[in-house]
Design an enzyme around this catalytic site. Structure first.
Site, mmCIF file in Angstrom:
data_model
loop_
_atom_site.group_PDB
_atom_site.id
_atom_site.type_symbol
_atom_site.label_atom_id
_atom_site.label_comp_id
_atom_site.label_asym_id
_atom_site.label_seq_id
_atom_site.Cartn_x
_atom_site.Cartn_y
_atom_site.Cartn_z
ATOM 1 N N GLY A 7 1.365 -0.543 0.241
ATOM 2 C CA GLY A 7 -0.172 0.010 0.440
ATOM 3 C C GLY A 7 0.477 1.316 0.247
ATOM 4 O O GLY A 7 0.195 1.972 0.747
ATOM 5 N N LEU A 11 1.599 7.870 2.533
ATOM 6 C CA LEU A 11 2.419 7.932 3.324
ATOM 7 C C LEU A 11 2.878 6.468 3.368
ATOM 8 O O LEU A 11 4.686 6.375 4.250
ATOM 9 C CB LEU A 11 1.501 7.164 4.688
ATOM 10 C CG LEU A 11 1.845 5.879 6.197
ATOM 11 C CD1 LEU A 11 2.980 7.419 6.781
ATOM 12 C CD2 LEU A 11 0.472 6.296 6.436
ATOM 13 N N LYS A 77 -5.993 1.102 2.401
ATOM 14 C CA LYS A 77 -6.974 1.513 3.457
ATOM 15 C C LYS A 77 -7.196 0.422 4.218
ATOM 16 O O LYS A 77 -7.607 -0.829 3.541
ATOM 17 C CB LYS A 77 -7.487 2.264 2.435
ATOM 18 C CG LYS A 77 -6.872 3.467 1.762
ATOM 19 C CD LYS A 77 -6.911 4.671 3.025
ATOM 20 C CE LYS A 77 -6.336 5.550 2.310
ATOM 21 N NZ LYS A 77 -6.416 7.423 3.272
ATOM 22 N N LYS A 186 -3.411 6.349 19.011
ATOM 23 C CA LYS A 186 -3.078 7.351 18.332
ATOM 24 C C LYS A 186 -4.709 7.494 17.327
ATOM 25 O O LYS A 186 -4.610 8.325 16.563
ATOM 26 C CB LYS A 186 -2.345 6.438 16.932
ATOM 27 C CG LYS A 186 -2.864 6.781 15.004
ATOM 28 C CD LYS A 186 -1.465 8.137 14.854
ATOM 29 C CE LYS A 186 -1.964 8.351 13.634
ATOM 30 N NZ LYS A 186 -1.763 7.689 12.558
ATOM 31 N N ASN A 190 -6.447 10.920 15.406
ATOM 32 C CA ASN A 190 -7.108 10.354 13.993
ATOM 33 C C ASN A 190 -8.373 11.174 13.652
ATOM 34 O O ASN A 190 -9.318 11.982 12.918
ATOM 35 C CB ASN A 190 -7.194 9.478 13.383
ATOM 36 C CG ASN A 190 -6.015 8.741 13.006
ATOM 37 O OD1 ASN A 190 -5.125 7.929 13.369
ATOM 38 N ND2 ASN A 190 -5.515 9.516 12.065
ATOM 39 N N SER A 258 -5.346 12.355 5.423
ATOM 40 C CA SER A 258 -5.625 10.985 5.027
ATOM 41 C C SER A 258 -7.458 10.324 4.406
ATOM 42 O O SER A 258 -7.065 11.062 3.494
ATOM 43 C CB SER A 258 -4.870 9.891 5.028
ATOM 44 O OG SER A 258 -6.007 9.954 6.364
#
Length: 316
Positions: A7, A11, A77, A186, A190, A258
């Site tokens: 992926g 990033l 994703k 984290k 987000n 993102s």
């Protein structure tokens, strides 16, 4: 160390370029033939605080070309996790480890079901990246920490070796003995910015200039913290303001989350694994989450409008 980035979007390319420049054998895997061909032809163009440069990287759309790895870093994703790892089984040798650095909660369970629980490591990264064009990214690595760990919290030689490799390359990496708590910390970051910027279309700089949006962000984070506490999760975050501050720290005011980048590209978002995860865990533990529920509903509405528009354009 032979490392695959499964992926390699913005990033993944930021991480992969940093490891490549440190001398690791890194393969960047992406479904986009245009993106991969640009990197194979011209190298990966990386823009950051030091200027612009081209990094000669190994890139492919075919896992078989890359072969078995020591480490597979999963950065697809969230909703592509199952299909992506099933389509890249050629990356797995007898000792290959699989590390998820994806946003949100739940990917480790998906990966473990396919590759085996014993291979899977968890992690979170605060590194940033923006895709400018095929084969061209803006990278935010400096000052951004990555956390990795065993799912059971053990400080094993294998996870320490990965951290050493990352740190040597300039990816500041800490091994966590509480990776579930780390993932929640984290997630709070987000929750603070992703949905709000996606609803409003604002960059980080614009978002942080709006006091009303900060109030909403802090309320969403406070809900998530209440859910985590009810679930018995040990957080390092003690106040919603910490997540709000950390989310934009060290990033250019022009950076976009993102989630907003996904919408601007015409793709659905990872809302189900971020604010949606807060809502699900809240329901499970009896904690009300009205702010996050509203944010999820707004993003779902935007996605619906986008999908309907795309359908009309293709059938016109």
């Amino acid at each position: 160390m032979k490392i695959a980035i499964l992926g390699a979007g913005a990033l993944g390319c930021a991480v992969g370029a940093t490891l490549t420049e440190a001398g690791q054998e890194v393969w960047l895997l992406n479904r986009s033939a245009t993106h991969v061909e640009a990197m194979r032809r011209d190298g990966l163009r990386v823009d950051d605080a030091n200027g612009s440069r081209r990094v000669m990287v190994r890139a492919t759309t075919d896992a078989a070309e890359a072969g078995a790895m020591d480490l597979v870093v999963v950065l697809v994703k969230s909703f592509h996790t199952d299909a992506a790892i099933r389509g890249a089984l050629e990356l797995l040798g007898p000792e290959t480890l699989v590390l998820s650095l994806q946003n949100g909660l739940g990917h480790e369970d998906v990966l473990a079901e396919i590759v085996g629980h014993e291979r899977v490591l968890a992690g979170k990264t605060y590194v940033g990246g923006v895709m400018r064009n095929p084969g061209h990214i803006e990278s935010g690595v400096a000052g951004k920490t990555t956390y990795i760990g065993e799912l059971d919290g053990r400080l094993t030689p294998r996870v320490m070796a990965i951290a050493e490799t990352f740190n040597t390359a300039g990816l500041a990496t800490t091994v966590s003995d509480n990776i579930v708590g780390t993932m929640w910390d984290k997630l709070l970051v987000n929750v603070a910015t992703g949905a709000l910027t996606s609803v409003t279309g604002l960059t980080y700089g614009q978002l942080y200039d709006e006091p009303l949006l900060k109030t909403t962000a802090l309320a969403a984070v406070a809900e998530a913290m209440a859910v985590a506490r009810a679930a018995g999760v040990k957080l390092a975050t003690t106040h919603p303001e910490q997540a709000w501050t950390l989310a934009g720290e060290g990033l250019s005011p022009a950076f976009k989350t993102s989630m907003l980048q996904s919408l601007e590209k015409g793709s659905v978002t990872e809302i189900d694994f971020i604010n949606g995860a807060v809502v699900r865990w809240g329901q499970r533990h009896g904690v009300p989450t009205p702010v996050n529920t509203t944010l999820v509903a707004c993003i779902k509405g935007i996605e619906r409008a986008m999908t309907d528009r795309q359908h009309k354009e293709t059938t016109a």
